[in-house]
Design a protein around this motif. Sequence first.
Motif, short mmCIF file in Angstrom:
data_model
loop_
_atom_site.label_atom_id
_atom_site.label_comp_id
_atom_site.label_asym_id
_atom_site.label_seq_id
_atom_site.Cartn_x
_atom_site.Cartn_y
_atom_site.Cartn_z
N ARG A 1 6.63 0.85 -10.81
CA ARG A 1 5.53 0.60 -11.75
C ARG A 1 5.64 -0.76 -12.45
O ARG A 1 4.71 -1.16 -13.15
N ALA A 2 6.76 -1.46 -12.27
CA ALA A 2 6.93 -2.75 -12.95
C ALA A 2 5.84 -3.72 -12.50
O ALA A 2 5.58 -3.87 -11.30
N THR B 1 0.80 -1.23 0.00
CA THR B 1 0.00 0.00 0.00
C THR B 1 0.83 1.28 0.00
O THR B 1 0.26 2.38 0.05
N ILE B 2 2.14 1.17 -0.05
CA ILE B 2 2.98 2.38 -0.09
C ILE B 2 2.57 3.25 -1.27
O ILE B 2 2.48 2.79 -2.41
N ASP B 3 2.34 4.51 -1.00
CA ASP B 3 1.92 5.45 -2.04
C ASP B 3 3.12 5.90 -2.87
O ASP B 3 4.11 6.41 -2.32
N HIS B 4 3.06 5.73 -4.17
CA HIS B 4 4.20 6.05 -5.04
C HIS B 4 4.53 7.53 -5.04
O HIS B 4 5.71 7.92 -5.02
N THR C 1 5.55 -1.47 -3.09
CA THR C 1 6.86 -1.90 -3.59
C THR C 1 7.03 -3.35 -3.17
O THR C 1 6.80 -3.69 -2.00
N PRO C 2 7.35 -4.26 -4.09
CA PRO C 2 7.26 -5.68 -3.78
C PRO C 2 8.25 -6.15 -2.74
O PRO C 2 9.44 -5.84 -2.81
N GLN C 3 7.75 -6.90 -1.74
CA GLN C 3 8.65 -7.59 -0.83
C GLN C 3 9.42 -8.61 -1.64
O GLN C 3 8.84 -9.38 -2.40
#
Length: 435
Positions: A194-195, A166-169, A211-213
């Motif tokens: 964005r990937a 949920t981190i806001d870009h 952002t993916p763990q």
Amino acid sequence: MSEGAVSSSTTTGSTSNGMNPVSSAKSFSISKRQVWDAYKRVKANRGAAGIDGQSIAQFEENLSTNLYKLWNRLASGSYFPPPVRRVEIPKADGKTRPLGIPTVADRIAQMVATNFLRPILEPCFHTDSYGYRPGKSAKDALAVARQRCWRYEWVLDLDIKSFFETIDHELLMRAVRRHTTCSWVLLYISRWLRAPAQLADGTLIERTRGTPQGGVVSPVLANLYLHYAFDRWMDREHRDIPFERYADDVICHCRSEAQATQLKSAIDQRFAACRLELHPQKTKIVYCKKQGRKNEHAAVQFDFLGYGFQPRLVRGKDCSIFLSYTPAISQKSAKSIREVMRSWRVHLRSDSSLDDIAKFVNPSLRGWINYYGHYTRSALYRVFEHFNTYLLRWAMMKYKTLHDHRRRAREWVRGVQRRQPHLFAHWSMLPQTAR
């Protein structure tokens, strides 16, 4: 691109804006040395293959060419990260946690950016932020938490709902820009955020937040996000309330239940402004004194970094027994370890010797002892006795004279344990009565 070739590179540094001060042939000042150093760290960390199925060993089969191509694309601005391979990791509550696994080349590229950012961000981070930082560890956080639980009667145990997802870009990129104007860092972080993620069936999931763990750059970005969303805000608004934070695992120490309740409400509002959310069921207020509860409705136990904090009987240096509020391996961690032990299927390896089994399991056993044996080591005894039952079943399968003779098999295992107390990593730590 070998280490020798790296040493002869003419592009050896980065300016504050990321432009190449030496050669106009490349858009960005990313040196071959930076890529080589990143590769060495990725290799040391190992890790699974990404969507291309390429392992580190396979990447190394054509190492010079692969590293050169990666450097060329990074330095020219033409690097676009491939999708991350998404896998679902089971959680203790029966749900799953999405893990994003980049390709080997993408992990190296992310490590280049991480190595650039870490020296810039590290001096800014809070003293009580412990996760993914050089010179700090989970054990450090546990030691401080243990001491503070003795000084403060209440703990606010925070659980941020789906934090990494949920981190806001927009807010994250704003935070990154506060610390660097390096154009290639900003460009590639934006692309990594964005990937898309690729599922097992090939379906692509577009990402507009999180952002993916599993990403190499994700830990430092997550720390930066919570540095502004939580750490600095706490210093500014609640300086009198100490906390320990390991990534998104956070506990705050309060002097009263009322203070903990007010803090929870304030954090709810703060996180809403930062587009985060506390988990309503998992966030809780805990009374953490060894005496009886002040409030019979209050919780008296919480988990932090794999340890369960609660009142428990402990033995002092003078062998006296007393009640203390102290950590020990949590029930969730113990259950997870037992599940790993079960997956080894030791009792079915009748074609293996004890030495073979010990060689296979000892690295895991030592790791658990080193971490979970740091506090209240006796709590590990029952967990390791669970493994001993698998050895007992192995002996009954291995030797005909022990088949269907459980008591005799138990005595046989204990006999080996007495003669070779260091064969298995946990044997020498068990009390004599358990041997």
